[in-house]
Design an enzyme around this catalytic site. Structure first.
Site, PDB file in Angstrom:
ATOM      1  N   SER A   1      -5.198   0.724  -6.155  1.00 49.11           N
ATOM      2  CA  SER A   1      -5.941   1.228  -4.999  1.00 49.11           C
ATOM      3  C   SER A   1      -7.069   0.274  -4.618  1.00 49.11           C
ATOM      4  CB  SER A   1      -6.514   2.614  -5.296  1.00 49.11           C
ATOM      5  OG  SER A   1      -5.499   3.529  -5.607  1.00 49.11           O
TER       6      SER A   1
ATOM      7  N   HIS B   1     -12.993   2.902 -10.624  1.00 54.25           N
ATOM      8  CA  HIS B   1     -12.905   4.297 -11.076  1.00 54.25           C
ATOM      9  C   HIS B   1     -12.172   4.450 -12.403  1.00 54.25           C
ATOM     10  CE1 HIS B   1      -9.290   3.580  -8.578  1.00 54.25           C
ATOM     11  NE2 HIS B   1      -8.683   4.346  -9.457  1.00 54.25           N
TER      12      HIS B   1
ATOM     13  N   HIS C   1      -5.431  -2.537  -2.783  1.00 50.93           N
ATOM     14  CA  HIS C   1      -4.970  -2.173  -1.441  1.00 50.93           C
ATOM     15  C   HIS C   1      -6.116  -1.883  -0.484  1.00 50.93           C
ATOM     16  CE1 HIS C   1      -0.818  -0.998  -3.208  1.00 50.93           C
ATOM     17  NE2 HIS C   1      -0.895  -2.283  -2.917  1.00 50.93           N
TER      18      HIS C   1
END
Length: 395
Positions: free
Chosen positions: A68, A95, A71
């Site tokens: 993520s 995260h 991206h």
């Protein structure tokens, strides 16, 4: 303190309409429709401070680069980010992390002890910041919270020296002490989050398996590899992984895969049917991010296999149409489920216990780097598939 920050331009596509939860110029649930020209850089930012009695401050020890993150920094030909979900920039990324508690509010309760978090306690945390009082949360579905925020997406994350979270999202890593020494404890702790995404997909949403079932995983990224380890520990008879990268196929074998398939050189359908003696699989995990390419092969296996009642769990985020044939799923009594997130259902503590019992996910870490190197590796991971997991390790 230093932190890795992502900046981007709010420039909605012509067809974009501001949603009820979107905030003009700041936040959207459809990132790839709005944000353009991302830039990732290390900056000086204020240290977080406790503002609520339930909050803790964590000194970050390790934080992995997620797909993520890649991206959010990667763009299409028009300069729009590829990540399709909840985003609010600028934001501190990161995260998948672990660290130690350095400050705890008076009501910051550790669910391991039901007492206040101790200073020095090793912890990791969920990135899905669910509210706990909306209807989905009340019904036990925090991953679909109507008031969701996400650490490292629209709330400042853990590619930093310190990060602040509410104690209700934090999980103690005491169980890993003595199993992993030194930095390895925090490297393992940083992998609880992505491993929990896989656990949620194959156990919670996919319905799990009965010992002796066959499973097929498409895609050997961190989520697919974590699924290999989880399902082997759950008693799968044959764990089959399909993945073009030799590095990732070899890692899958180390984590318990019984068979690996190179879909660029082998016939996926024939290989799965051969390895399962024609029975097929009880569970398929779509973790490639290109479901439009692999779906016809999944359907053919389900159609031709002698086994029935297969489940296909979709975990990779992809804004793509799937060429679905309803007849296959009707006749073969098969079903499709979508999987998002990692919260609820006791997933985090179960993953931590699996790691404590010997499920070593640190094998997937290809390289540890400094915070200053994170922007470079976020860019490099857009194309370099020889690296599986790159993890920041703070001193």
């Amino acid at each position: 303190m230093r932190a890795v920050r992502l900046h981007a331009k709010w420039d909605p596509r012509p067809e974009f309409k501001l949603g009820p939860k979107d905030i003009e110029g700041k936040l959207t649930w459809l990132g790839s429709k709005v944000w353009r020209y991302p830039e990732v850089r290390v900056e000086e930012v204020p240290e977080p401070r406790i503002e609520k009695p339930t909050e803790i401050i964590i000194k970050v020890k390790a934080c992995g680069i997620c797909g993520s993150d890649v991206h959010m920094a990667q763009t299409d030909e028009e300069g729009y980010i590829l990540y399709p979900g909840l985003t609010g920039f600028p934001v501190t990324l990161g995260h998948e992390f672990s660290g130690v508690v350095v400050e705890a509010g008076p009501e910051a309760i550790n669910r391991r002890t039901n007492k206040r978090f101790e200073i020095g306690e090793p912890v990791c945390a969920e990135e899905m910041l669910w509210c706990g009082h909306c209807r989905p949360c009340a019904e036990g579905f925090p991953n679909h919270c109507e008031n969701l925020n996400e650490l490292g997406f629209n709330v400042d994350g853990a590619f930093a020296e310190y990060v602040k979270v509410d104690a209700k999202y934090a999980w103690s890593l005491r169980e890993l002490e003595g199993v992993y020494e030194g930095d390895r404890l925090f490297l393992a702790g940083s992998l609880v989050e992505p491993t929990s995404v896989a656990y949620n997909a194959v156990i919670v949403r996919g319905g799990g398996i009965r010992p002796g079932d066959n499973v097929v995983i498409l895609g050997g990224g961190p989520i697919g590899l974590a699924a290999v380890a989880i399902l082997k520990h759950a008693g799968a008879s044959k764990v089959i992984l399909s993945e073009p990268s030799e590095v990732r196929r070899n890692l899958a074998k180390e984590l318990g895969a019984d068979h690996v398939i190179d879909p660029t050189k082998e016939n996926f359908v024939e290989a799965v049917l051969d390895y399962t003696n024609g029975l097929g699989a009880k569970l398929f995990l779509e973790a490639t991010g290109v479901p439009q390419l692999v779906w016809p092969q999944i359907e053919e296996v389900i159609w031709r296999a002698r086994g029935i009642n297969a489940t296909v769990a979709i975990v990779a985020r992809a804004d793509a149409k799937i060429p679905l044939t309803g007849e296959v799923f009707q006749v073969r009594r098969a079903q499709i489920v979508g999987s998002q997130g990692h919260s609820g259902h006791g997933t985090f503590p179960r993953v931590i216990s699996l790691m404590a019992s010997g499920m070593d996910m640190t094998k997937i870490i290809s390289k540890t780097v400094s915070m200053e190197e994170i922007p470079e590796y976020i860019k490099r991971l857009q194309t370099d598939k020889s690296l599986v997991k790159v993890t920041m390790l703070n001193e």
